[in-house]
Every structure is written in structure tokens, then in C-alpha cells.
Design a protein around this motif. Structure first.
Motif, PDB file in Angstrom:
ATOM      1  N   SER A 113       0.845  -1.183   0.000  1.00 15.25           N
ATOM      2  CA  SER A 113       0.000   0.000   0.000  1.00 15.25           C
ATOM      3  C   SER A 113       0.885   1.240   0.000  1.00 15.25           C
ATOM      4  O   SER A 113       2.109   1.145   0.106  1.00 15.25           O
ATOM      5  CB  SER A 113      -0.938  -0.005   1.219  1.00 15.25           C
ATOM      6  N   VAL A 114       0.266   2.407  -0.109  1.00 15.32           N
ATOM      7  CA  VAL A 114       0.982   3.682  -0.201  1.00 15.32           C
ATOM      8  C   VAL A 114       0.644   4.547   1.007  1.00 15.32           C
ATOM      9  O   VAL A 114      -0.516   4.674   1.389  1.00 15.32           O
ATOM     10  CB  VAL A 114       0.608   4.440  -1.487  1.00 15.32           C
ATOM     11  N   LEU A 115       1.677   5.158   1.587  1.00 16.37           N
ATOM     12  CA  LEU A 115       1.499   6.200   2.597  1.00 16.37           C
ATOM     13  C   LEU A 115       2.083   7.483   2.033  1.00 16.37           C
ATOM     14  O   LEU A 115       3.259   7.547   1.698  1.00 16.37           O
ATOM     15  CB  LEU A 115       2.212   5.834   3.905  1.00 16.37           C
ATOM     16  N   ASP A 116       1.251   8.514   1.935  1.00 15.99           N
ATOM     17  CA  ASP A 116       1.664   9.772   1.312  1.00 15.99           C
ATOM     18  C   ASP A 116       1.624  10.895   2.341  1.00 15.99           C
ATOM     19  O   ASP A 116       0.608  11.108   3.012  1.00 15.99           O
ATOM     20  CB  ASP A 116       0.718  10.090   0.147  1.00 15.99           C
ATOM     21  N   LEU A 117       2.732  11.633   2.448  1.00 14.19           N
ATOM     22  CA  LEU A 117       2.814  12.790   3.328  1.00 14.19           C
ATOM     23  C   LEU A 117       2.510  14.087   2.594  1.00 14.19           C
ATOM     24  O   LEU A 117       2.535  15.162   3.191  1.00 14.19           O
ATOM     25  CB  LEU A 117       4.205  12.889   3.950  1.00 14.19           C
ATOM     26  N   ALA A 118       2.246  14.007   1.285  1.00 16.10           N
ATOM     27  CA  ALA A 118       2.072  15.195   0.445  1.00 16.10           C
ATOM     28  C   ALA A 118       3.234  16.162   0.647  1.00 16.10           C
ATOM     29  O   ALA A 118       3.042  17.332   1.002  1.00 16.10           O
ATOM     30  CB  ALA A 118       0.732  15.867   0.719  1.00 16.10           C
ATOM     31  N   PRO A 119       4.475  15.706   0.409  1.00 19.34           N
ATOM     32  CA  PRO A 119       5.642  16.568   0.637  1.00 19.34           C
ATOM     33  C   PRO A 119       5.687  17.723  -0.353  1.00 19.34           C
ATOM     34  O   PRO A 119       5.299  17.588  -1.510  1.00 19.34           O
ATOM     35  CB  PRO A 119       6.817  15.611   0.434  1.00 19.34           C
ATOM     36  N   VAL A 120       6.158  18.861   0.120  1.00 24.18           N
ATOM     37  CA  VAL A 120       6.334  20.041  -0.718  1.00 24.18           C
ATOM     38  C   VAL A 120       7.810  20.127  -1.091  1.00 24.18           C
ATOM     39  O   VAL A 120       8.666  20.252  -0.215  1.00 24.18           O
ATOM     40  CB  VAL A 120       5.899  21.321   0.020  1.00 24.18           C
ATOM     41  N   SER A 121       8.105  20.030  -2.369  1.00 24.49           N
ATOM     42  CA  SER A 121       9.498  20.049  -2.817  1.00 24.49           C
ATOM     43  C   SER A 121      10.011  21.468  -2.982  1.00 24.49           C
ATOM     44  O   SER A 121       9.245  22.411  -3.222  1.00 24.49           O
ATOM     45  CB  SER A 121       9.631  19.303  -4.150  1.00 24.49           C
ATOM     46  N   GLU A 122      11.311  21.612  -2.847  1.00 22.97           N
ATOM     47  CA  GLU A 122      11.961  22.895  -3.063  1.00 22.97           C
ATOM     48  C   GLU A 122      11.605  23.425  -4.449  1.00 22.97           C
ATOM     49  O   GLU A 122      11.705  22.712  -5.448  1.00 22.97           O
ATOM     50  CB  GLU A 122      13.477  22.701  -2.931  1.00 22.97           C
ATOM     51  N   TYR A 140      -4.420   3.579  -0.224  1.00 20.18           N
ATOM     52  CA  TYR A 140      -3.722   4.852  -0.340  1.00 20.18           C
ATOM     53  C   TYR A 140      -4.040   5.645   0.913  1.00 20.18           C
ATOM     54  O   TYR A 140      -5.154   6.110   1.113  1.00 20.18           O
ATOM     55  CB  TYR A 140      -4.169   5.626  -1.584  1.00 20.18           C
ATOM     56  N   TRP A 141      -3.051   5.757   1.787  1.00 21.34           N
ATOM     57  CA  TRP A 141      -3.236   6.430   3.071  1.00 21.34           C
ATOM     58  C   TRP A 141      -2.506   7.756   3.075  1.00 21.34           C
ATOM     59  O   TRP A 141      -1.430   7.904   2.487  1.00 21.34           O
ATOM     60  CB  TRP A 141      -2.692   5.565   4.208  1.00 21.34           C
ATOM     61  N   VAL A 142      -3.092   8.731   3.782  1.00 29.31           N
ATOM     62  CA  VAL A 142      -2.425  10.017   3.975  1.00 29.31           C
ATOM     63  C   VAL A 142      -2.189  10.235   5.461  1.00 29.31           C
ATOM     64  O   VAL A 142      -2.977   9.798   6.304  1.00 29.31           O
ATOM     65  CB  VAL A 142      -3.238  11.177   3.375  1.00 29.31           C
ATOM     66  N   ALA A 143      -1.106  10.912   5.769  1.00 25.13           N
ATOM     67  CA  ALA A 143      -0.752  11.204   7.156  1.00 25.13           C
ATOM     68  C   ALA A 143      -1.452  12.478   7.613  1.00 25.13           C
ATOM     69  O   ALA A 143      -2.071  13.192   6.818  1.00 25.13           O
ATOM     70  CB  ALA A 143       0.756  11.347   7.288  1.00 25.13           C
ATOM     71  N   GLU A 144      -1.349  12.755   8.899  1.00 18.33           N
ATOM     72  CA  GLU A 144      -1.791  14.040   9.444  1.00 18.33           C
ATOM     73  C   GLU A 144      -0.606  14.705  10.127  1.00 18.33           C
ATOM     74  O   GLU A 144      -0.083  14.193  11.121  1.00 18.33           O
ATOM     75  CB  GLU A 144      -2.937  13.871  10.449  1.00 18.33           C
ATOM     76  N   PHE A 182       2.022  22.131  10.871  1.00 15.76           N
ATOM     77  CA  PHE A 182       3.104  23.093  11.080  1.00 15.76           C
ATOM     78  C   PHE A 182       4.487  22.497  10.839  1.00 15.76           C
ATOM     79  O   PHE A 182       5.458  22.901  11.486  1.00 15.76           O
ATOM     80  CB  PHE A 182       3.035  23.689  12.500  1.00 15.76           C
ATOM     81  N   VAL A 183       4.587  21.544   9.917  1.00 19.67           N
ATOM     82  CA  VAL A 183       5.903  20.962   9.622  1.00 19.67           C
ATOM     83  C   VAL A 183       6.247  21.038   8.139  1.00 19.67           C
ATOM     84  O   VAL A 183       7.202  20.425   7.693  1.00 19.67           O
ATOM     85  CB  VAL A 183       6.013  19.492  10.106  1.00 19.67           C
ATOM     86  N   GLY A 184       5.503  21.793   7.362  1.00 21.65           N
ATOM     87  CA  GLY A 184       5.914  22.029   5.991  1.00 21.65           C
ATOM     88  C   GLY A 184       5.514  20.978   4.983  1.00 21.65           C
ATOM     89  O   GLY A 184       6.060  20.951   3.874  1.00 21.65           O
ATOM     90  N   VAL A 185       4.596  20.077   5.314  1.00 26.77           N
ATOM     91  CA  VAL A 185       4.029  19.162   4.329  1.00 26.77           C
ATOM     92  C   VAL A 185       2.544  19.480   4.193  1.00 26.77           C
ATOM     93  O   VAL A 185       1.951  20.139   5.050  1.00 26.77           O
ATOM     94  CB  VAL A 185       4.238  17.679   4.718  1.00 26.77           C
ATOM     95  N   ALA A 186       1.932  19.005   3.099  1.00 26.55           N
ATOM     96  CA  ALA A 186       0.572  19.437   2.769  1.00 26.55           C
ATOM     97  C   ALA A 186      -0.512  18.494   3.280  1.00 26.55           C
ATOM     98  O   ALA A 186      -1.687  18.683   2.957  1.00 26.55           O
ATOM     99  CB  ALA A 186       0.435  19.621   1.259  1.00 26.55           C
ATOM    100  N   SER A 187      -0.143  17.494   4.074  1.00 32.07           N
ATOM    101  CA  SER A 187      -1.149  16.534   4.570  1.00 32.07           C
ATOM    102  C   SER A 187      -1.636  16.938   5.959  1.00 32.07           C
ATOM    103  O   SER A 187      -1.526  16.179   6.913  1.00 32.07           O
ATOM    104  CB  SER A 187      -0.573  15.122   4.604  1.00 32.07           C
ATOM    105  N   SER A 188      -2.189  18.140   6.067  1.00 26.88           N
ATOM    106  CA  SER A 188      -2.628  18.635   7.370  1.00 26.88           C
ATOM    107  C   SER A 188      -4.112  18.402   7.623  1.00 26.88           C
ATOM    108  O   SER A 188      -4.565  18.508   8.765  1.00 26.88           O
ATOM    109  CB  SER A 188      -2.328  20.130   7.492  1.00 26.88           C
ATOM    110  N   SER A 189      -4.885  18.093   6.584  1.00 23.77           N
ATOM    111  CA  SER A 189      -6.333  17.894   6.731  1.00 23.77           C
ATOM    112  C   SER A 189      -6.730  16.589   6.055  1.00 23.77           C
ATOM    113  O   SER A 189      -7.248  16.581   4.929  1.00 23.77           O
ATOM    114  CB  SER A 189      -7.090  19.077   6.111  1.00 23.77           C
ATOM    115  N   PRO A 190      -6.489  15.456   6.724  1.00 24.96           N
ATOM    116  CA  PRO A 190      -6.654  14.166   6.041  1.00 24.96           C
ATOM    117  C   PRO A 190      -8.052  13.892   5.514  1.00 24.96           C
ATOM    118  O   PRO A 190      -8.201  13.358   4.421  1.00 24.96           O
ATOM    119  CB  PRO A 190      -6.235  13.143   7.108  1.00 24.96           C
TER     120      PRO A 190
END
Length: 378
Positions: free
Chosen positions: A7-16, A42-46, A49-57
Motif C-alpha cells: 500500500s501507499v502512505l503519502d505525506l504530500a511533501p512540498v518540494s523545493e 492509499y493512506w495520507v498522514a496528518e 506546522f511541519v511544511g508538508v501538505a497533509s494537514s487535513s486528512p
């Protein structure tokens, strides 16, 4: 050997050089591909305030479920310290009503655990016995990471405060989980004996999970309730084996499960060659250091211009570096097989972060092919 599902765990990282909107668009695109490539969930994290876009799962899960057809979509995990039981059930009940039978409700106590650890740290550090790195059947098990330094971060304390109503205090994790299950079952009663019914939410066909990083309350609760358990090797590799052992020891058969069911997470970067994969993963340490140092995740660095880690910075993230699964498809598949054997995982959830979205897609595609997932034509 017979492969367990991936399965997939996605943090929705924001790249430079990109934006949160780019990161969320990449999440939707990756989810569509993951479904085609045969990943089970397909899972998303919560994260806040740490700079990734997975703040509202819940919001993100709705968008992913609407953009896909059959893959299960869920949270890994909702941080209950920042939500009420009723709010969680109504949000995920809404998702289930719109996408019936596809939604996973993952629950974690990160919010409570961090608040408890912060309070403990402020009252004085508790020394822990030093453990050495061991290798078990090819799996690296490093010493547990100490949170003492991170908990002194003013940013962390400020973030925890911003996520709570003034004067509010999160209930006990076990009580919140019990309330969530009762609201879903339609058996919830207030302490005063009043029946409350969540609409939507009651009788929702949610698959409820408990997530944990150690042999603590989460693992024990998941086992006692007979719920599936998610163990976070990618976050806390030094305590994952203990967590799954504690879950199995506490497990009681339930209407949900007749026997334990465990998903273990792994951080992996796959490319056509070991060297190419190592190049793509070369700034993972800088990104992880930015989180563990308390400053919040920096935009994921471009390998072409990033400064190398200092010795002190590397020491803070060494456990994460040596337990990242990096290499050609066969290399990574062999290491994932070791993780599965040592933990007895029934499923592995993979998180893959690279600076470029195209490379992240390719990482998941190569792994799916090597693992033998049921790929469909795009």
C-alpha cells in the motif's frame, strides 16, 4: 515467495521550488497511478506546522477517493489529540456515505503522546539504557530515537497550543477510541445517559485501525479490541518489532478480526539502479533533520544543490538513514521481504519521497512491478 500486499502512505511533501498546491496535485496523480499499479490502499498522514501538505486528512481523502475508483483510501493516522470523537466520526461517516466501503479510519495518539512527553520532559529527563544497532534476518533495528531534544522546541510547543481550543484538554486515547466505535455502532451514550447518533457516521462501513510506534498503549489497545494495527517502522524503526509483539500478545479475536492483522510502514526510494536511487535519496537526511531538529520540514531539497549533512546533523537522523530502503527494484524488494519476515507483517505500506514527482511515480511503479502487483494499463 508469496508477496504480501503493498500500500501507499503519502505525506504530500512540498518540494523545493514548488507549492503546497503542487504537492496536493501530485498526491491525486500518484493515487490514480497507485490504483493502476495494484496497490491495495492509499493512506495520507496528518501533520501540522511541519511544511508538508497533509494537514487535513479527511478533506484530502475525499479528493483522492473522488479521483479513483476502487483503491481503499484512508488516514494513517488521525491524531485524536486534536479532534473530538464526534468530529472524527461525522467526517469519516461523510466520506463513507460518498464512497461506501472504501474508507479506512486510522487512529493515532500522536497528539496526546507529544503533549504527555512534553510535560514529562519539562519535569526532568528520564535516562534510558543505551541499546546498540542489531541486524535481524537482514533487517536493521537501530536504538530507539530519543525525543528529548525535539521536545524542547518552542515551535513544537506552539504548534500543540495552536491545535487546541483555549483551556481544552484531550480526553484519554482509549476513551476516545471507545467513543468513536460506539458512535459508529449506534450505541453511544453520554455520561448522563443521553443517546447521541452521528449523521452521517452511524453504521458507516469504515475499517478502523490503530497506529503505534512502540509497545505502548496503542499496540495494547488495538490487540485488546481485535482491530488491525499499523506499526511505524519508517518513523520509529528502533521500536517497531516490540510494537508488533505487544499487539500480538494483547490480541483478542473480535467481530472484526479472528487473528491479528499488521501493516508495517517502510520508507523506500526505487530507481533503475542502486546508484540512481541513492542519488535521488541523497537529501532525505537533510529533510528528516529539519523535522527532528524542531524547525519543521523544509521544502524537500533538490539533490543538485543541497549542502551535505554535518556530522552532528547526521547523528540526529542516523537511524532513519540506515533504515531507508534505497536501491534498484531487486535490492529494495529483498529488504522489504526481510521487514515482512521479521515483523510478520500481513501488508507493507510504503512511503517514497523524492524531489521530483516523476521520480516518485517511477519509484512506486518499479516497486510494484518487482513485487508482482496486479498492474493495469494506464
Amino acid at each position: 515467495m508469496t508477496r504480501v500486499p503493498l500500500s501507499v502512505l503519502d505525506l504530500a511533501p512540498v518540494s523545493e521550488g514548488s507549492t503546497p498546491a503542487d504537492a496536493l496535485g501530485n498526491t491525486i496523480d500518484l493515487a490514480r497511478h497507485a490504483e493502476q499499479w495494484g496497490y491495495r490502499r492509499y493512506w495520507v498522514a496528518e501533520h501540522h506546522f511541519v511544511g508538508v501538505a497533509s494537514s487535513s486528512p479527511a478533506v484530502l481523502i475525499g479528493a483522492i477517493a473522488a479521483a479513483t475508483e476502487s483503491i481503499r483510501v484512508g488516514s494513517a493516522a488521525v491524531q485524536l489529540g486534536h479532534h473530538t470523537a464526534a468530529a472524527v466520526v461525522e467526517a469519516f461517516g461523510t466520506l463513507d456515505a460518498l464512497h461506501p466501503g472504501r474508507i479506512d479510519l486510522g487512529l493515532g495518539r500522536s497528539g496526546q503522546r507529544r503533549a504527555e512527553a512534553l510535560a514529562a520532559a519539562q519535569s526532568g529527563p528520564t535516562p534510558e539504557p543505551r541499546r546498540e544497532t542489531v541486524i535481524r534476518d537482514g533487517l536493521v533495528i537501530p536504538p530507539p530515537f530519543s525525543l528529548v531534544g525535539l521536545l524542547s522546541s518552542a515551535r513544537l510547543a506552539a504548534g500543540l497550543g495552536a491545535l487546541q481550543q483555549p483551556g481544552a484538554q484531550a480526553p484519554d486515547f482509549t476513551q476516545q477510541v471507545d467513543d468513536i466505535l460506539a458512535l459508529i455502532d449506534g450505541t453511544y451514550r453520554t455520561p448522563d445517559g443521553v443517546d447521541l447518533h452521528a449523521v452521517p457516521g452511524e453504521n458507516a462501513r469504515l475499517q478502523t485501525w490503530i497506529f503505534g510506534s512502540s509497545a505502548g498503549p496503542s499496540a495494547e489497545l488495538a490487540g485488546r479490541l481485535g482491530l488491525p494495527f499499523g506499526a511505524n517502522y519508517h518513523v520509529s524503526p528502533g521500536t517497531t518489532v516490540e510494537a508488533v509483539e505487544a499487539y500480538r500478545a494483547a490480541f483478542r479475536p473480535s467481530a472484526v478480526l479472528a487473528e491479528p492483522y499488521i501493516v508495517v510502514s517502510a520508507d523506500a526510494v526505487v530507481a533503475e539502479t542502486d546508484g540512481k536511487a541513492q542519488e535521488l535519496a541523497s537529501t532525505y537526511g537533510q529533510w528528516t533533520y529539519s523535522i527532528r531538529s524542531g524547525q519543521g520540514a523544509v521544502p524537500y531539497p533538490d539533490p543538485r544543490g543541497a549542502a551535505p549533512l554535518t556530522d552532528g546533523q547526521r547523528a540526529l537522523v542516523e537511524d532513519r538513514l540506515v533504515t531507508q530502503f534505497v536501491g534498484a527494484p531487486g535490492t529494495v524488494a529483498e529488504r522489504l521481504a526481510s521487514l515482512q519476515r521479521v515483523t510478520g507483517a500481513d501488508e507493507i505500506v510504503v512511503t517514497s519521497v523524492t524531489h521530483g514527482h516523476r521520480e516518485r511515480l517511477r519509484s512506486y511503479e518499479l516497486l510494484a512491478r518487482e513485487w508482482g502487483l496486479g498492474l493495469r494499463a494506464a
